[in-house]
Design an enzyme around this catalytic site. Structure first.
Site, PDB file in Angstrom:
ATOM      1  N   LYS A  85       0.831  -1.205   0.000  1.00  0.00           N
ATOM      2  CA  LYS A  85       0.000   0.000   0.000  1.00  0.00           C
ATOM      3  C   LYS A  85       0.861   1.247   0.000  1.00  0.00           C
ATOM      4  O   LYS A  85       0.547   2.232  -0.674  1.00  0.00           O
ATOM      5  CB  LYS A  85      -0.928   0.000   1.219  1.00  0.00           C
ATOM      6  CG  LYS A  85      -1.756   1.283   1.349  1.00  0.00           C
ATOM      7  CD  LYS A  85      -2.756   1.201   2.473  1.00  0.00           C
ATOM      8  CE  LYS A  85      -3.567   2.506   2.549  1.00  0.00           C
ATOM      9  NZ  LYS A  85      -4.683   2.423   3.515  1.00  0.00           N
ATOM     10  N   HIS A 107     -11.186 -23.540 -36.441  1.00  0.00           N
ATOM     11  CA  HIS A 107     -12.324 -22.936 -35.737  1.00  0.00           C
ATOM     12  C   HIS A 107     -13.036 -23.969 -34.860  1.00  0.00           C
ATOM     13  O   HIS A 107     -14.260 -24.125 -34.911  1.00  0.00           O
ATOM     14  CB  HIS A 107     -13.294 -22.292 -36.721  1.00  0.00           C
ATOM     15  CG  HIS A 107     -12.722 -21.098 -37.408  1.00  0.00           C
ATOM     16  ND1 HIS A 107     -13.298 -20.519 -38.508  1.00  0.00           N
ATOM     17  CD2 HIS A 107     -11.598 -20.377 -37.159  1.00  0.00           C
ATOM     18  CE1 HIS A 107     -12.574 -19.494 -38.914  1.00  0.00           C
ATOM     19  NE2 HIS A 107     -11.531 -19.388 -38.101  1.00  0.00           N
TER      20      HIS A 107
END
Length: 355
Positions: free
Chosen positions: A155, A297
């Site tokens: 932080k 595909h």
């Protein structure tokens, strides 16, 4: 009513000024490289704090180190459950260096800044991987102080360097040796890595505990399933050309899966390239004989085996199944591609060859 808002002017990692390191806290379960890292820090005049086994390792090898309990003035207690959960640790990590009020509070309470934190956590995942692990063993391997320090340092990466991966020691040390500080983009990247580390850790704890019924029996599947993936590479585009995409994998991908492959040649892959390559590979690896699979595909155009072990023969047979649909497809084989097979592929437009 008036409201005072502090704005540091920092809005991107590149704006963060370099952060010097005068005091470091090293507390690691994985001791890989930590001795060399500590020696490098000491050579630069950095004061080193540490705990337990890490402190002993450093002291036994002649690196000056201060035990955290001596630093805080409070002994380690509850069988090690409480040792770094102290204002002198978290205040030193969380105080913003650019706020005079924060610096004044540190001075008033005799708290020194901690500019670098190197921590990695108890081996929870390795512990619970054992089939005979008990709930008590799992609970005792849940790290509390480590994640708390990592989150605090991450932080406050504007002023603190946080390291969870021994592979990053060399980068940090090199910057300190050459420029006496760690640059902003590096600190931001390390902070992101730290949050990923704690997220993965907490996810593993949740997954394991939520698979335990109130009776104590292990359930086949957890009630909570937390997954984390790391980006392997960006895709050329997504399922459609206007979409963004990237290829992600688990931190420990399954052996023999497409996630363990290395791209040897060619442009960036697309979403469809990856999807078809995965389908082709999962199909072809199920054969014991020499085999070749062609996918277009998501549809198989041809699947063939060569009893003689000739992969070029397997490819010829697979291509002959539907040579029209195979155009622009993906080829996978469960053995090495030979020169003969490569010559066969060359005149056929092919997106990917996986072997």
């Amino acid at each position: 009513m008036s409201i005072k808002v502090h704005a540091s002017g920092v809005n991107k990692p590149a704006d963060l000024p370099p952060a010097p390191v005068t005091r470091a806290l090293l507390s690691v379960f994985d001791k890989t490289g930590v001795l060399e890292f500590a020696r490098g820090l000491h050579a630069l005049g950095v004061e080193i704090l540490s705990t337990g086994g890490t402190a002993k390792l450093l002291a036994d090898n002649g690196v000056p180190v201060i035990e955290v309990s001596d630093y805080t003035g409070f002994p380690e207690m509850l069988d090690g459950r409480v040792k770094t959960l102290h204002p002198k640790v978290h205040g030193g990590l969380l105080a913003r260096r650019d706020l005079p009020g924060h610096m004044q509070a540190l001075d008033e309470h005799g708290i020194g800044r901690i500019d670098l934190l190197a921590v990695n956590l108890y081996p929870f995942q390795q512990t619970v991987a054992r089939p005979d692990v008990t709930l008590d063993e799992a609970i005792e391997n849940i790290d509390i102080g480590g994640p708390a320090m990592l989150r605090a340092a991450a932080k406050n990466h504007a002023g603190v360097t946080v390291v969870v991966d021994p592979a990053d020691y060399a980068t940090v040390l090199a910057q300190l040796q050459t420029q006496k500080a760690v640059d902003g983009p590096t600190r931001f990247g390390l902070a992101v890595k730290a949050y990923g580390h704690t997220a993965q850790y907490d996810g593993a704890v949740a997954n394991h505990l939520s698979a335990i019924a109130t009776s104590g029996e292990k359930a086949p599947l957890p009630r909570t399933l937390t997954l984390q993936f790391e980006q392997v590479q960006p895709m050329r585009y997504g399922e459609n050309p206007h979409q963004h995409a990237a290829f992600y994998r688990e931190a420990t991908p399954a052996a023999g899966s497409l996630a363990t492959f290395h791209q040897l040649q060619g442009k960036e892959l697309s979403y469809n390239n990856i999807a078809d390559a995965d389908a082709a590979w999962e199909c072809v690896k199920s054969f014991e004989q020499t085999a070749c699979v062609i996918i277009k595909h998501a549809n198989p155009c041809g699947i063939a085996v060569a009893a003689c072990g000739d992969v070029a023969e397997a490819h010829r047979k697979a291509h002959a199944c539907d040579p029209v649909s195979a155009y622009g497809g993906v080829i996978a084989t469960n053995t090495v591609v030979t020169a003969e097979m490569a010559r066969q592929i060359k005149p056929i437009f092919t997106e990917v060859v996986a072997a």
